[in-house]
Write a protein that holds these residues in place. Structure first.
Motif, short mmCIF file in Angstrom:
data_model
loop_
_atom_site.label_atom_id
_atom_site.label_comp_id
_atom_site.label_asym_id
_atom_site.label_seq_id
_atom_site.Cartn_x
_atom_site.Cartn_y
_atom_site.Cartn_z
N ARG A 163 0.82 -1.21 0.00
CA ARG A 163 0.00 0.00 0.00
C ARG A 163 0.86 1.27 0.00
O ARG A 163 0.35 2.36 -0.10
N TYR A 164 2.16 1.10 0.17
CA TYR A 164 3.04 2.28 0.30
C TYR A 164 4.02 2.32 -0.86
O TYR A 164 4.40 1.27 -1.40
N ASP A 165 4.42 3.55 -1.20
CA ASP A 165 5.44 3.71 -2.23
C ASP A 165 6.80 3.76 -1.52
O ASP A 165 7.14 4.76 -0.89
N LEU A 166 7.52 2.68 -1.62
CA LEU A 166 8.80 2.58 -0.90
C LEU A 166 9.99 2.69 -1.85
O LEU A 166 11.09 2.21 -1.57
N SER A 167 9.73 3.34 -2.99
CA SER A 167 10.75 3.34 -4.04
C SER A 167 11.99 4.18 -3.70
O SER A 167 12.99 4.08 -4.39
N SER A 168 11.91 5.01 -2.67
CA SER A 168 13.10 5.80 -2.32
C SER A 168 14.18 4.91 -1.66
O SER A 168 15.36 5.24 -1.68
N LEU A 169 13.76 3.79 -1.08
CA LEU A 169 14.73 2.92 -0.37
C LEU A 169 15.78 2.39 -1.33
O LEU A 169 15.45 1.96 -2.43
N ARG A 170 17.05 2.43 -0.89
CA ARG A 170 18.09 1.82 -1.74
C ARG A 170 19.00 0.87 -0.99
O ARG A 170 19.72 0.09 -1.57
N PHE A 171 18.97 0.91 0.38
CA PHE A 171 19.83 -0.01 1.13
C PHE A 171 19.18 -0.32 2.47
O PHE A 171 18.79 0.58 3.21
N LEU A 172 19.08 -1.62 2.78
CA LEU A 172 18.47 -2.05 4.04
C LEU A 172 19.49 -2.86 4.84
O LEU A 172 20.12 -3.76 4.30
N ALA A 173 19.61 -2.53 6.12
CA ALA A 173 20.55 -3.27 6.97
C ALA A 173 19.87 -3.64 8.29
O ALA A 173 18.90 -3.00 8.70
N SER A 174 20.42 -4.67 8.92
CA SER A 174 19.82 -5.18 10.15
C SER A 174 20.93 -5.59 11.11
O SER A 174 22.00 -6.05 10.68
N VAL A 175 20.67 -5.46 12.40
CA VAL A 175 21.67 -5.84 13.40
C VAL A 175 21.02 -6.21 14.72
O VAL A 175 19.86 -5.88 14.96
N GLY A 176 21.78 -6.88 15.57
CA GLY A 176 21.37 -7.02 16.96
C GLY A 176 21.01 -8.43 17.37
O GLY A 176 21.14 -8.80 18.53
N GLU A 177 20.52 -9.22 16.44
CA GLU A 177 20.13 -10.60 16.73
C GLU A 177 20.27 -11.34 15.41
O GLU A 177 20.38 -10.71 14.36
N PRO A 178 20.20 -12.67 15.49
CA PRO A 178 20.29 -13.42 14.24
C PRO A 178 19.17 -13.01 13.28
O PRO A 178 18.01 -12.90 13.70
N LEU A 179 19.53 -12.76 12.05
CA LEU A 179 18.53 -12.42 11.03
C LEU A 179 18.27 -13.67 10.22
O LEU A 179 19.14 -14.13 9.46
N ASN A 180 17.08 -14.21 10.37
CA ASN A 180 16.79 -15.47 9.69
C ASN A 180 16.75 -15.25 8.18
O ASN A 180 16.36 -14.19 7.70
N PRO A 181 17.19 -16.26 7.40
CA PRO A 181 17.27 -16.09 5.95
C PRO A 181 15.93 -15.70 5.34
O PRO A 181 15.87 -14.94 4.38
N GLU A 182 14.83 -16.19 5.93
CA GLU A 182 13.49 -15.84 5.41
C GLU A 182 13.32 -14.32 5.38
O GLU A 182 12.70 -13.77 4.48
N ALA A 183 13.86 -13.67 6.42
CA ALA A 183 13.68 -12.22 6.53
C ALA A 183 14.48 -11.48 5.45
O ALA A 183 14.03 -10.47 4.92
N VAL A 184 15.66 -12.01 5.13
CA VAL A 184 16.48 -11.40 4.09
C VAL A 184 15.73 -11.47 2.76
O VAL A 184 15.59 -10.48 2.02
N VAL A 185 15.20 -12.65 2.48
CA VAL A 185 14.51 -12.89 1.22
C VAL A 185 13.18 -12.14 1.19
O VAL A 185 12.77 -11.58 0.16
N TRP A 186 12.51 -12.07 2.34
CA TRP A 186 11.25 -11.32 2.43
C TRP A 186 11.49 -9.86 2.03
O TRP A 186 10.68 -9.26 1.32
N GLY A 187 12.59 -9.30 2.46
CA GLY A 187 12.94 -7.92 2.09
C GLY A 187 12.98 -7.79 0.58
O GLY A 187 12.38 -6.88 -0.01
N LEU A 188 13.66 -8.74 -0.05
CA LEU A 188 13.81 -8.70 -1.50
C LEU A 188 12.46 -8.81 -2.20
O LEU A 188 12.15 -8.06 -3.13
#
Ligand code: AMP
Length: 589
Positions: A331-356
């Motif tokens: 529902r949102y226009d997120l086209s300005s995003l160009r780089f996403l990063a995460s930290v602090g706990e294990p990032l499960n692979p599903e979450a990486v792929v979900w981002g994509l």
């Protein structure tokens, strides 16, 4: 399930990555060079000050008119408030003047206890300008963790709000001998014990201030972290750390000056300081500072309306967004995003792929901890991602897998073998000690190698994979919690004879805190008592640290020397193998 590699082509990216070729930069990078770059542009004479790098340096350049901070208040309907680099510099100068007018001196410790507001940025930067040490506190802490941290660090002053003062400090603060001032962002009519409203004080202070030139090794920040045993540990960080903040943010977050950057970490934790305040200001970007807590629609709205380009967040938040599904994101226009990063706990692979799949970009996991002061291992804009991996060590960082041995350590050369993650000392943001705890600090090293307390392995391509903690500390919603700190409060209840605290898996928060309690004779387990003990823990520790569940036991498993075996409690709770129980004295069933 294993996920295919996500391939990158740096040449087809809309913005050229700062780290275009990982291998090439890694081969030639030197911290010495990076340090001399910063010191030469700094205060001269080899002197440095984090606040000079973050603010002063921009004054008189076009950056001073850029928005440093766009504040989104939690008040419904409030318009965003823009603060330019110049305006933030003036506010920080006023704050530094206020501290010196109160007689605070170089090295004095100023604590910050507040939510995400521009005032806190002013306080951190003003404190550093004055040559004082800043120590951030998490505003969801209860009085107990706050008190322990202020006692250990011998707080000279604390900046906070009148609400937090009344709720968390007023009952005990007069017992802290080192404390001279409680500085309040808002006003209290009667100004009780050592409190002062900042507004009238700042009003009287000038908007310029000669930033204190510091030695690179002077203490700048005191960040508390938790261990398995004992009180919280005060990790000492120095002014020279800013070199690492700058470089790692360039490489791992790919910050460019025209970025709109949003770091969602709370400023009470190290990410909120290193990458929520210092590094982005050093890079001259516009930061989004949202006062409100997580809300999926608000967050997507912020990404869209503020035109966020670089977003640094945490696995718990990503998993919460995943729960709302792709429909909400679409529902949102997120086209300005160009780089996403995460930290602090294990990032499960599903979450990486979900981002994509959902946001059009993968999340780039990175790893570091309070002690390292900055990102150590990361997935970079230009480098292929193996979903589930923390990535590869930062240029200038040597990481390895090792085992401790009786007379030292052995490095594990073979790929895919689990051991403890170790780092070769020598980067600028490395902690310089645990305050007043030389022995604890020393024990974290074998020679030059720092033992991180995390278990990991390295694959044949040099990517590191997180396996778990080597100790009993708990990571819940990105917050590191020391079981000892929780157990100590549980033991204060008159009915509690023994307490053991562990982390149990949780789909969203990674882990949640669970307590096991054995009662003294003449006390009977029951709902009322359970609520009373949980209530005490919540009141004293705050909601972020207190156990989410509690179970009564006849007794708890203990070693012959009487130490509660949390490892065994956990194994039994989760139905895992019990491992070596040869030191077990009381099986505690
Ligand atoms: P803190 O000192 O509070 O920042 O917590 C640091 C700890 O968080 C590390 O030692 C790890 O156990 C955990 N951690 C941080 N980043 C990651 C990551 N990317 N993957 C897995 N665990 C992480």
């Amino acid at each position: 399930m294993s996920y295919p590699k996500i391939s990158k082509d740096p040449h087809s990216m809309p913005v050229k990555p700062n780290l275009e070729s990982y291998d090439q930069v890694r081969r030639s990078f030197s911290w010495q060079e990076a340090v001399s770059e910063v010191e030469l542009s700094g205060l001269g004479d080899g002197k440095v000050n984090i606040a000079h790098q973050a603010l002063d340096r921009h004054i008189g350049t076009p950056t001073e008119d850029r928005v440093a901070l766009r504040f989104l208040s939690k008040e419904p309907g409030a318009a965003p408030e823009d603060i330019t680099y110049h305006a933030l510099w003036e506010r920080a100068n006023r704050f530094a003047n206020a501290l010196t007018s109160l007689g605070l001196k170089k090295g004095d410790r100023v604590y910050g206890l507040s939510g995400r507001t521009p005032d806190l940025y002013m306080a951190l930067l003003g404190t550093l300008k004055a040559g004082c040490v800043f120590s951030p506190l998490f505003s969801a802490f209860g009085p107990e963790p706050i008190r322990a941290r202020m006692e250990i660090g011998e707080a000279t002053a604390i900046v906070t709000t009148s609400r937090l003062y009344r709720k968390k400090l007023a009952g005990w603060i007069q017992e802290l001998p080192s404390l001279r001032y409680v500085l309040l962002f808002d006003e209290l009519e009667d100004e009780p014990y050592r409190t002062k409203s900042l507004a009238p004080l700042l009003e009287r202070c000038g908007t310029t201030f000669d930033t204190e030139p510091m030695q690179p090794e002077d203490m700048a920040l005191l960040h508390f972290t938790s261990g398995t045993t004992g009180r919280p540990k005060g990790a000492v960080h120095v002014h020279e750390a800013v070199v690492a903040h700058m470089k790692t943010a360039a490489f791992a977050l790919d910050l460019h000056p025209d970025d709109v950057y949003w770091c969602t970490a709370d400023p009470g934790w190290v990410t909120g300081t290193s990458y929520g305040m210092i590094a982005p200001l050093c890079h001259g970007v516009t930061m989004i500072v949202d006062e409100a807590e997580f809300d999926a629609e608000r967050w997507y709205g912020t990404l869209q309306d503020q035109g966020v380009t670089v977003w640094y967040t945490a696995p718990t938040a990503i998993r919460m967004l995943m729960k709302y599904g792709k429909e909400l994101a679409d529902r949102y226009d997120l086209s300005s995003l160009r780089f996403l990063a995460s930290v602090g706990e294990p990032l499960n692979p599903e979450a990486v792929v979900w981002g994509l799949e959902t946001l059009g970009l993968p999340f780039h996991d990175n790893w570091w901890q309070t002690e390292t002061g900055g990102i150590m291992i990361a997935n970079y804009a230009s480098m292929d991602i193996k979903p589930g991996s923390m990535g590869r060590p930062m240029p200038g960082i040597e990481a390895a897998i090792a085992h401790r041995t009786d007379d030292g350590m052995t490095l594990i050369e073979a790929p895919n073998e689990t051991g403890e993650l170790v780092l070769k000392s020598g980067w600028p943001s490395m902690f310089r000690g645990y305050l007043h705890e030389e022995e604890r600090y020393r024990k974290a090293f074998v020679g030059d190698w720092y033992f991180t307390g995390d278990l990991a392995f390295k694959d044949e391509d040099g990517y590191f994979w997180f396996v778990g903690r080597a100790d009993d500390v708990i990571k819940s919603s990105g917050h590191l919690i020391g079981p000892f700190e929780v157990e100590s409060v549980l033991l204060e209840h008159p009915a509690v004879a023994e307490a053991g605290v562990i982390g149990i898996p949780d789909d969203i928060g990674g882990e949640v805190v669970k307590a096991f309690v054995a009662l003294k004779p003449n006390y009977e387990p029951g709902d009322a008592l359970l609520k009373e003990i949980m209530g005490l823990a919540r009141k004293r520790l705050g909601p972020a640290v207190a156990p989410k569940s509690l179970e009564f036991r006849e007794s708890l498993p203990k070693t012959r020397s009487g130490k509660i075996m949390r490892r065994l409690l956990k194994a039994r709770e989760l139905g895992l193998p019990e491992g070596d129980t040869s030191t077990l004295e009381d099986s505690g069933r």
